[in-house]
Structures are given as C-alpha cells and as structure tokens.
Write an enzyme that holds these catalytic residues in place. Sequence first.
Site, PDB file in Angstrom:
ATOM      1  N   LYS A 142      48.958  40.766  41.313  1.00 10.82           N
ATOM      2  CA  LYS A 142      48.016  39.643  41.328  1.00 10.82           C
ATOM      3  C   LYS A 142      48.773  38.433  40.775  1.00 10.82           C
ATOM      4  CE  LYS A 142      43.995  37.349  41.025  1.00 10.82           C
ATOM      5  NZ  LYS A 142      42.898  37.870  40.181  1.00 10.82           N
ATOM      6  N   VAL A 143      48.901  37.393  41.579  1.00  8.82           N
ATOM      7  CA  VAL A 143      49.643  36.201  41.172  1.00  8.82           C
ATOM      8  C   VAL A 143      48.821  34.960  41.501  1.00  8.82           C
ATOM      9  CG1 VAL A 143      51.898  37.291  41.539  1.00  8.82           C
ATOM     10  CG2 VAL A 143      50.838  35.978  43.397  1.00  8.82           C
ATOM     11  N   SER A 144      49.290  33.835  41.033  1.00  9.70           N
ATOM     12  CA  SER A 144      48.678  32.570  41.424  1.00  9.70           C
ATOM     13  C   SER A 144      49.133  32.205  42.836  1.00  9.70           C
ATOM     14  CB  SER A 144      49.093  31.465  40.458  1.00  9.70           C
ATOM     15  OG  SER A 144      48.671  30.216  40.950  1.00  9.70           O
ATOM     16  N   THR A 187      47.787  27.759  40.266  1.00  4.56           N
ATOM     17  CA  THR A 187      46.915  26.879  41.022  1.00  4.56           C
ATOM     18  C   THR A 187      46.284  25.850  40.101  1.00  4.56           C
ATOM     19  OG1 THR A 187      46.423  28.611  42.626  1.00  4.56           O
ATOM     20  CG2 THR A 187      44.872  26.794  42.498  1.00  4.56           C
ATOM     21  N   ALA A 188      45.871  26.292  38.913  1.00  6.47           N
ATOM     22  CA  ALA A 188      45.267  25.365  37.956  1.00  6.47           C
ATOM     23  C   ALA A 188      46.191  24.180  37.701  1.00  6.47           C
ATOM     24  CB  ALA A 188      44.958  26.094  36.652  1.00  6.47           C
ATOM     25  N   HIS A 216      39.230  30.739  33.985  1.00  7.64           N
ATOM     26  CA  HIS A 216      38.457  31.952  33.739  1.00  7.64           C
ATOM     27  C   HIS A 216      37.181  31.672  32.947  1.00  7.64           C
ATOM     28  CE1 HIS A 216      41.745  33.933  35.575  1.00  7.64           C
ATOM     29  NE2 HIS A 216      42.519  34.020  34.527  1.00  7.64           N
TER      30      HIS A 216
END
Length: 280
Positions: A54-56, A106-107, A150
């Site tokens: 799981k990655v950005s 992404t943030a 989150h």
Amino acid sequence: MTLQIAYSPCPNDTFTFHALAHGLVPDAPALDVTFADIDITNGMAERGEFDVLKVSYAVLPWVLDDYTLLPCGGALGRGCGPLVLTREPGADLAGRTVAVPSERSTAYLLFRLWAAETVPGGVGEIVVMPFHEIMPAVRDGRVDAGLVIHEARFTYQNFGLHCLADMGEHWESTTGLPIPLGAIIAKRSLGETALRDLAASIRTSVRAAWDDPVASRAYVLENSQEMDPGVADQHIGLYVNEFTADLGEDGYAAIRGLLTRAAAEGLVPALKPEALRFGA
C-alpha cells in the site's frame, strides 16, 4: 505461494484486507503481513521490497517499472482530503514552516498544488514527521502549520487547532474528480495470472468486509493505535468505498489528473500514457 505484503495499521486497510489476511478468501494466495506507515511503504516500493504494498499514488512515477497498479484495494474518495491545520484561524503561511507526513505522498502533492495558487511567495521550510506527531507539533508551536491525513480530520479540534484549508475541497472544486490517496501495487514479476488472481481476491475481501463488518472488528481495533471505535468507523466509512472495489473511469482519471498536474509543477517525473494500465 505466500506473498509478502505491507499495508498500514489504519482501519481502512485492516478492514479491506481482513478476510484475505486471515485465509477467508477461497483459493487466494496466503499473505505474510507487515504493518508500516505510508512513508515507510513508499520507501519499500522505491527499493523494490515486498511483493505487494500500500503506497501513496504520488510515488507511482518512481516505482511503476517494477510494480503494477492494482485496480482495487486502495483509497480514493470525496470529502476525505488532507487538511492544513494552524493554531490561529486564517494564518498566513508565506515563508512559514509546515510539517508534512511525507514528501512522496498525495497529501504533499495536493498541498503544493494548493500553495502554488494561494500562498504568494510560497511556504517556507517543509519538515517531514510521522503523521501522529504533527498535531502536537503545531499545538506546541514547533511548526507553524501541519498537513494532516486520516483520522486527524475528526480529532484536530481536540488539539485546539483550526482548519486553514481542505486540500480535498480545493482538488474537487477545481477538477470535479475524487481524491487519489493510497494505491495497492504488486510486483510485475509475479506474472499476469497471479496479478489478476490477486486483484480478484482483494475485491472478494472488500465485499466480505462490507457483508459482515463485525467479522473484522477485533482486527481493526487491535491495530488502530488506540483509536476510538467511533472514529475507526468514520475512518472506514470515508475511505472504503466503491473505488476500493474498483477504480473505474473516475478513479483512473483522478490519478492521471493528479500526476499530470504534479509533473507540470516539477514535483514528480512525467508518466508514460500507458503506465497506469493494469498489467501494462
């Protein structure tokens, strides 16, 4: 075959992968699970570690030679974007220090795209720190602002902080697209058949979690870093949605849109047109 997989201990990931990680999906590959925050898994992907990660979405331009983007299991959505928090409402960020959870996220891309349009002269120093340390750092005056993700959407008021801007609102108002946050990638070397079987197993795991939410409850809460159960439920409701089961046209358009804009700003390398196609 046992696959080495790393995803976060956050409720959306443990909810999504509960059935698959516990051998409850018929004919699915066995998983050897490692929990790690997104900044860690991004680095793992760049080093070619683990079969599935799981990655950005922001790290994809650096890893798609070795990994393929799976069309399910990740986190996209609406009304779920990162927030910029400050101690005082309406603060001016020009030249100010901002804490972020990762520069390959992404943030961070959404923040830089927003700042390029709204902060004349640009922000000052960027400080990377684990996301759970950001709100205390802003509260205590160690940084001027913090970019949070989150469950911080639901808890920042507990730290006496103010939301200066919602990166998701800015993104959605300018593009009309959902916000691409976390991706599931898998090694291309696994082969086309194994990759398609894995994607099918992830979809089955997601649907199993929706069909019986109670089954994953203990797994979610024991890994959620003492998160309030109500907040965990909000987290799942926000980040596990139709895009988790299948990216679809809007999902792929959102990913292409983010990475194309970011490349135009010099934040990421440009992607080849076919790079996001599953198995390409």
